[in-house]
Design a protein around this motif. Structure first.
Motif, PDB file in Angstrom:
ATOM      1  N   ASP A 198       0.982  -1.284   0.038  1.00  0.00           N
ATOM      2  CA  ASP A 198       0.032   0.174   0.110  1.00  0.00           C
ATOM      3  C   ASP A 198       0.926   1.306  -0.084  1.00  0.00           C
ATOM      4  O   ASP A 198       1.486   1.701   0.947  1.00  0.00           O
ATOM      5  N   THR A 199       1.031   2.092  -1.059  1.00  0.00           N
ATOM      6  CA  THR A 199       1.759   3.206  -1.419  1.00  0.00           C
ATOM      7  C   THR A 199       0.758   4.397  -1.717  1.00  0.00           C
ATOM      8  O   THR A 199       1.432   5.461  -1.633  1.00  0.00           O
ATOM      9  N   LEU A 200      -0.148   4.218  -1.846  1.00  0.00           N
ATOM     10  CA  LEU A 200      -1.233   5.294  -2.511  1.00  0.00           C
ATOM     11  C   LEU A 200      -0.815   6.628  -1.859  1.00  0.00           C
ATOM     12  O   LEU A 200      -0.667   7.661  -2.307  1.00  0.00           O
ATOM     13  N   ALA A 201      -1.014   6.534  -0.694  1.00  0.00           N
ATOM     14  CA  ALA A 201      -0.896   7.784   0.355  1.00  0.00           C
ATOM     15  C   ALA A 201       0.343   8.473   0.188  1.00  0.00           C
ATOM     16  O   ALA A 201       0.508   9.663   0.629  1.00  0.00           O
ATOM     17  N   ARG A 202       1.211   7.693  -0.129  1.00  0.00           N
ATOM     18  CA  ARG A 202       2.690   8.123  -0.359  1.00  0.00           C
ATOM     19  C   ARG A 202       3.183   8.620  -1.867  1.00  0.00           C
ATOM     20  O   ARG A 202       4.191   9.072  -2.100  1.00  0.00           O
ATOM     21  N   LEU A 203       2.416   8.127  -2.625  1.00  0.00           N
ATOM     22  CA  LEU A 203       2.907   8.417  -4.135  1.00  0.00           C
ATOM     23  C   LEU A 203       3.434   9.733  -4.374  1.00  0.00           C
ATOM     24  O   LEU A 203       3.743  10.094  -5.404  1.00  0.00           O
ATOM     25  N   GLY A 204       2.285  10.746  -3.836  1.00  0.00           N
ATOM     26  CA  GLY A 204       2.976  12.273  -4.244  1.00  0.00           C
ATOM     27  C   GLY A 204       4.111  12.570  -3.525  1.00  0.00           C
ATOM     28  O   GLY A 204       4.511  13.799  -4.181  1.00  0.00           O
ATOM     29  N   ALA A 205       4.633  11.881  -3.042  1.00  0.00           N
ATOM     30  CA  ALA A 205       6.270  12.019  -2.775  1.00  0.00           C
ATOM     31  C   ALA A 205       7.155  11.655  -3.858  1.00  0.00           C
ATOM     32  O   ALA A 205       8.527  12.045  -3.857  1.00  0.00           O
ATOM     33  N   ILE A 206       6.841  10.916  -4.916  1.00  0.00           N
ATOM     34  CA  ILE A 206       7.616  10.398  -5.873  1.00  0.00           C
ATOM     35  C   ILE A 206       8.169  11.913  -6.653  1.00  0.00           C
ATOM     36  O   ILE A 206       7.324  12.392  -6.883  1.00  0.00           O
ATOM     37  N   ILE A 229      -2.861   5.591  -9.961  1.00  0.00           N
ATOM     38  CA  ILE A 229      -1.477   5.963  -9.963  1.00  0.00           C
ATOM     39  C   ILE A 229      -0.904   7.182 -10.627  1.00  0.00           C
ATOM     40  O   ILE A 229      -0.084   7.905  -9.890  1.00  0.00           O
ATOM     41  N   ALA A 230      -1.427   7.080 -11.634  1.00  0.00           N
ATOM     42  CA  ALA A 230      -0.991   8.343 -12.454  1.00  0.00           C
ATOM     43  C   ALA A 230      -1.253   9.857 -11.967  1.00  0.00           C
ATOM     44  O   ALA A 230      -0.849  10.710 -11.913  1.00  0.00           O
ATOM     45  N   ASP A 231      -2.719   9.693 -11.352  1.00  0.00           N
ATOM     46  CA  ASP A 231      -3.095  10.866 -10.798  1.00  0.00           C
ATOM     47  C   ASP A 231      -2.633  10.891  -9.588  1.00  0.00           C
ATOM     48  O   ASP A 231      -2.521  12.183  -9.028  1.00  0.00           O
ATOM     49  N   ALA A 232      -1.945  10.167  -8.917  1.00  0.00           N
ATOM     50  CA  ALA A 232      -1.376  10.200  -7.560  1.00  0.00           C
ATOM     51  C   ALA A 232      -0.015  10.857  -7.542  1.00  0.00           C
ATOM     52  O   ALA A 232       0.660  11.463  -6.638  1.00  0.00           O
ATOM     53  N   ILE A 233       0.929  10.656  -8.683  1.00  0.00           N
ATOM     54  CA  ILE A 233       2.078  10.912  -8.822  1.00  0.00           C
ATOM     55  C   ILE A 233       2.210  12.387  -9.737  1.00  0.00           C
ATOM     56  O   ILE A 233       1.869  12.487 -10.607  1.00  0.00           O
ATOM     57  N   PRO A 234       2.960  13.426  -8.929  1.00  0.00           N
ATOM     58  CA  PRO A 234       3.004  14.714  -9.631  1.00  0.00           C
ATOM     59  C   PRO A 234       3.715  14.434 -11.108  1.00  0.00           C
ATOM     60  O   PRO A 234       4.858  13.985 -11.082  1.00  0.00           O
TER      61      PRO A 234
END
Length: 271
Positions: A198-206, A229-234
């Motif tokens: 479960d990484t969803l809440a952390r993907l924004g840090a990539i 995933i694409a929506d979550a990663i800047p």
């Protein structure tokens, strides 16, 4: 070049080929270095020095008897880069390997020049694994005791119906799947690791430039996972392959290689 590389208390089987910037290729559940397929690797060879390897317990790497996590597999990948002398590399992970790549990019962002996440899963709200009927069909094939039936079942689930319908595609897949061992006990350990991911809440840090690739006929990990995933990663870019199954690089090797090559080049030489 094929070799065995010591990683802590185990040894991983590694294949290096091609030329250019290093690209670490991380396979999915039951996958080995052979699972990338010659057409895809050949298309990458002129531009990238690929590093493909067998996870612990799979293929020609040392056996694994104890449970492990996706983070443990990410640590294996980092240790492999260290052993090969790479301070950083482009990283491509598919399916379970995409989960490993997510953890790698979060844990050691300075090691990841660019990130490609294919047909993968983040866990968290909105993420979805294979439907129960798909899992049941896959399990029945694996537990049948008939190796070719198990491989054929996995093949038909992992590629699109149109691709599977062309019998000319089957011999190459069968040869790949029988070339290296994938013990059922290790696959079960991999499934346990996937269930806890479960990484969803952390993907924004990539921070790595990220390409997300997903086939919209994927039964193993539906395309909604790629969108999530694409929506979550800047800044991530999503590439959807129409009418393509889970093994998109197997169905579309040249197109996938062109996307990955351009993505890596753009990260190395940003506009």
């Amino acid at each position: 070049m094929s070799e065995r590389i010591p990683i802590g208390d185990r040894t991983l089987h590694v294949v290096q080929r091609g030329s250019g910037d290093p690209l670490l290729l991380i396979q999915g559940m039951s996958g080995t270095h052979a699972s990338w397929g010659e057409p895809f690797l050949s298309a990458l060879d002129p531009a990238l020095a690929t590093i493909s390897y067998d996870h612990r317990g799979i293929g020609r790497s040392d056996p694994a008897a104890e449970p492990f996590s996706i983070v443990d597999l990410a640590d294996d990948a980092l240790a492999l880069l260290d052993a090969l002398g790479h301070a950083s590399a482009h990283v491509m992970g598919i399916s379970m390997g995409g989960m490993v790549a997510q953890e790698l990019a979060l844990k050691a962002p300075e090691r990841v020049r660019s990130l490609t996440l294919g047909c993968t899963y983040s866990g968290g709200e909105g993420a979805s694994l294979a439907a129960p009927e798909t899992i049941q069909r896959l399990s029945e094939g694996m537990m049948s005791g008939d190796r070719e039936r198990a491989i054929r079942t996995g093949y038909e689930i992992n590629v699109s119906p149109a691709f599977a319908a062309d019998e000319a595609h089957w011999p190459a897949f069968l040869a790949m799947a029988t070339a290296t061992p994938a013990p059922i006990a290790t696959i079960m350990l991999q499934m346990q690791a996937i269930g806890a991911h479960d990484t969803l809440a952390r993907l924004g840090a990539i921070t790595a430039p990220t390409l997300v690739v997903h086939g919209d006929a994927d039964l193993m990990l539906p395309v909604a996972n790629g969108v999530l995933i694409a929506d979550a990663i800047p800044g991530a870019h999503l590439e959807r392959f129409a009418d393509v199954g889970h093994l998109f690089w197997w169905e579309r090797p040249e197109q996938t290689a062109a996307l990955v090559t351009a993505h890596c080049a753009g990260a190395t030489n940003p506009a």
